[in-house]
Every structure is written in C-alpha cells, then in structure tokens.
Design a protein around this motif. Structure first.
Motif, short mmCIF file in Angstrom:
data_model
loop_
_atom_site.label_atom_id
_atom_site.label_comp_id
_atom_site.label_asym_id
_atom_site.label_seq_id
_atom_site.Cartn_x
_atom_site.Cartn_y
_atom_site.Cartn_z
N GLY A 55 0.81 -1.21 0.00
CA GLY A 55 0.00 0.00 0.00
C GLY A 55 0.85 1.26 0.00
N ILE A 56 1.93 1.24 0.77
CA ILE A 56 2.84 2.40 0.81
C ILE A 56 3.46 2.63 -0.56
CG2 ILE A 56 5.02 3.23 1.76
CD1 ILE A 56 4.25 1.87 4.38
N ASP B 186 1.63 6.91 -6.64
CA ASP B 186 0.56 7.85 -6.98
C ASP B 186 0.99 9.29 -6.72
OD1 ASP B 186 -2.28 8.41 -7.70
OD2 ASP B 186 -2.35 9.10 -5.62
N VAL B 187 1.64 9.51 -5.57
CA VAL B 187 2.12 10.86 -5.25
C VAL B 187 3.14 11.32 -6.27
CG1 VAL B 187 3.42 12.20 -3.57
CG2 VAL B 187 1.60 10.69 -2.80
N SER B 188 4.09 10.43 -6.64
CA SER B 188 5.11 10.80 -7.62
C SER B 188 4.47 11.14 -8.96
CB SER B 188 6.12 9.66 -7.78
OG SER B 188 6.79 9.41 -6.56
N ALA B 189 3.48 10.35 -9.37
CA ALA B 189 2.81 10.62 -10.65
C ALA B 189 2.09 11.97 -10.61
CB ALA B 189 1.83 9.50 -10.96
#
Length: 282
Positions: free
Chosen positions: A90-91, A97-100
């Motif tokens: 999950g991490i 997702d944050v990087s994208a």
C-alpha cells in the motif's frame, strides 16, 4: 538321664546366646551389610525409575499443549508478516501515486525536467541506463585468508568475509568514479543511505543483505569501469581479492535498471526559496 535332659533343655551354648544378645543390643544384628546395601540400591533404582516414568508421562501429556502453542505462534507470525507485506504494498502504491501527481503538476507548470533530474539524483525515481555490474562475494573458505595487510585499518580480523567497510569503500569509489545511481542487491542508495554491520551481516538502511553482493552503477560504462579500477578504492578491492581470496567480478553493461528508494524522507533540511527584492532596494 540327667545329662540327656540337660542337653535337651540347653541345646545352644550359653556363650553363643550371650554373643547374640550383645549384637542385638548394639544394633548390629539382623541381615548382613551386603544384603542391606543391595536392597538400598534396588530401592534407589526403583525410585529413579519411578521419577523418570512420571516425568515422561508428564512430558507426553504436555506435548500436545506445547505443539499447539507453537502452531499458534507460527500462525500469528504468518498473519503479521502478511499484514506487513500488504502495508508495504500500500505504501509503494501511494508513493507511486504521489510521484505521478507531482510529475503531472510540474509538467503543467513547465518544471518537469528539473524535477526528474532531482528525483534521479535523490534516488526517488527508478532509473535505467548503461553502467557497470560489480559482484563481490566472500571467499570460498571464509575461515582462512592471506597474509596481506590491505584490511589492517578496518578493525576486523581476517575471516575471508566481505565487511561493511569494504562495501562502503566500493560504493564511495564508484561515486567518485562518476556513477550517477547505485544499488546493492536491488536496494537503491541515496544521500541518506547507511552501510553498516550487525554481526557478520551487512545492512543497507537497516535491511540485511545476503552475499553475493551485486552492485549496479549507472554511468558511462567503460569510463566508469576504468576509473574505478584505477582508483584507490578499486585497488583496495583488488588487494582483498589477492590477499584474502575475496571474489569479485566487474563487467560493463549496456542497460541496467535500478528501482527507486523505498523512502526518501527529509526531516530537518529546508529548501532556500529565492524571493524577489523589495521595491526601493538595489
């Protein structure tokens, strides 16, 4: 007739009777000592056999309970390990997702190229490119070594094992020789990475590594290989190979793929933001 009558009435000589009375009074009468010792030994053996039998019976009675507790503990460990793996997955998904989202936001603002470069240098994003592959392994016989003194400054005895300080010198030598990104056994190194020891194990960011240690270094492959082998750290590694039978293999690769670091967290350092000069100042 009086003689016959006397023999019948006093069949045991009075001296024997007095001796028997004295032994009985002194407590020395009864069965012989050897017989008493044998009976005592037999009693001790019987008691020991009884204790062993009772202990074995108790152990057999408790065995199912111990086995059940062990199985419950193993099941609990498996459940917790599975839960930890799910949390790590999950991490990783959230980090991706944050990087994208960051890349998309920066792309819209026209700063994506700069951010990609920072991510590569910080180890926050996966990279690929040409470079070198260096495999470092313990000696075949880790109980013996040579008579050289290449490791005399490390503080470790000669065991034929690769040490954390050996890997530190290898990594520093690759950085100095022009490497742009480095990983060890698939674990990406960053500016915050630490290579340490715990007993005979080498830890990278507190994660244990298992030999052989495979180092990927992205850069100009041929130039990187030549510079490293001619550097002081490359010569140090060669001395380990010659004097302590440490096994090494260096090759130039056309395309290496290095993963992103598991986490890049900065808690203290803050970026310096440039502000526009106030009006009326020069």
């Amino acid at each position: 007739m009086s003689l016959i009558t006397n023999v019948m009435d006093h069949s045991l000589d009075e001296g024997y009777a007095e001796a028997a009375a004295r032994k009985q009074a002194d407590g020395t009468g009864g069965m012989p000592k050897t017989l008493r010792a044998k009976l005592g030994l037999a009693g001790g053996l019987v008691l020991a056999a009884l204790v062993v039998t009772v202990g074995a019976a108790q152990a057999r009675a408790e065995a199912p309970v111990v086995a059940k507790e062990r199985e419950e503990l193993i099941d609990r460990i498996d459940r917790e390990t599975e839960a930890a793996d799910k949390l790590e997955d999950g991490i990783d998904a959230l980090r991706a997702d944050v990087s994208a989202r960051q890349r998309e936001a920066l792309r819209r603002s026209g700063q994506s190229n700069r951010t990609d470069l920072v991510g590569v240098l910080a180890g926050a994003v996966a990279v690929h490119g040409p470079g070198v592959k260096l495999v470092v392994n313990d000696a075949k016989d880790t109980s013996t070594g040579g008579d050289g003194d290449a490791r005399s400054t490390t503080g470790f005895s000669d065991t034929g094992r690769v040490r954390d300080r050996d890997m530190q010198r290898v990594v520093n030598g690759l950085w100095e020789s022009g490497a742009e990104a480095i990983s060890i056994n698939g674990q990406r190194l960053t500016a915050l990475s630490a290579i340490r020891a715990a007993g005979d194990a080498i830890l990278v960011d507190n994660r244990p590594l298992v030999p052989p240690y495979t180092v990927f270094a992205v850069g100009d492959g041929r130039q990187l290989s030549s510079r490293f082998q001619n550097s002081s750290d490359g010569l140090y590694l060669h001395a380990l190979q010659e004097n302590y039978d440490i096994r090494t293999a260096l090759s130039v690769e056309d395309d290496l793929r290095l993963p992103a670091a598991p986490s890049v967290i900065v808690r203290t350092a803050q970026p310096i933001t440039e502000t526009a000069p106030e009006k009326g100042t020069s």
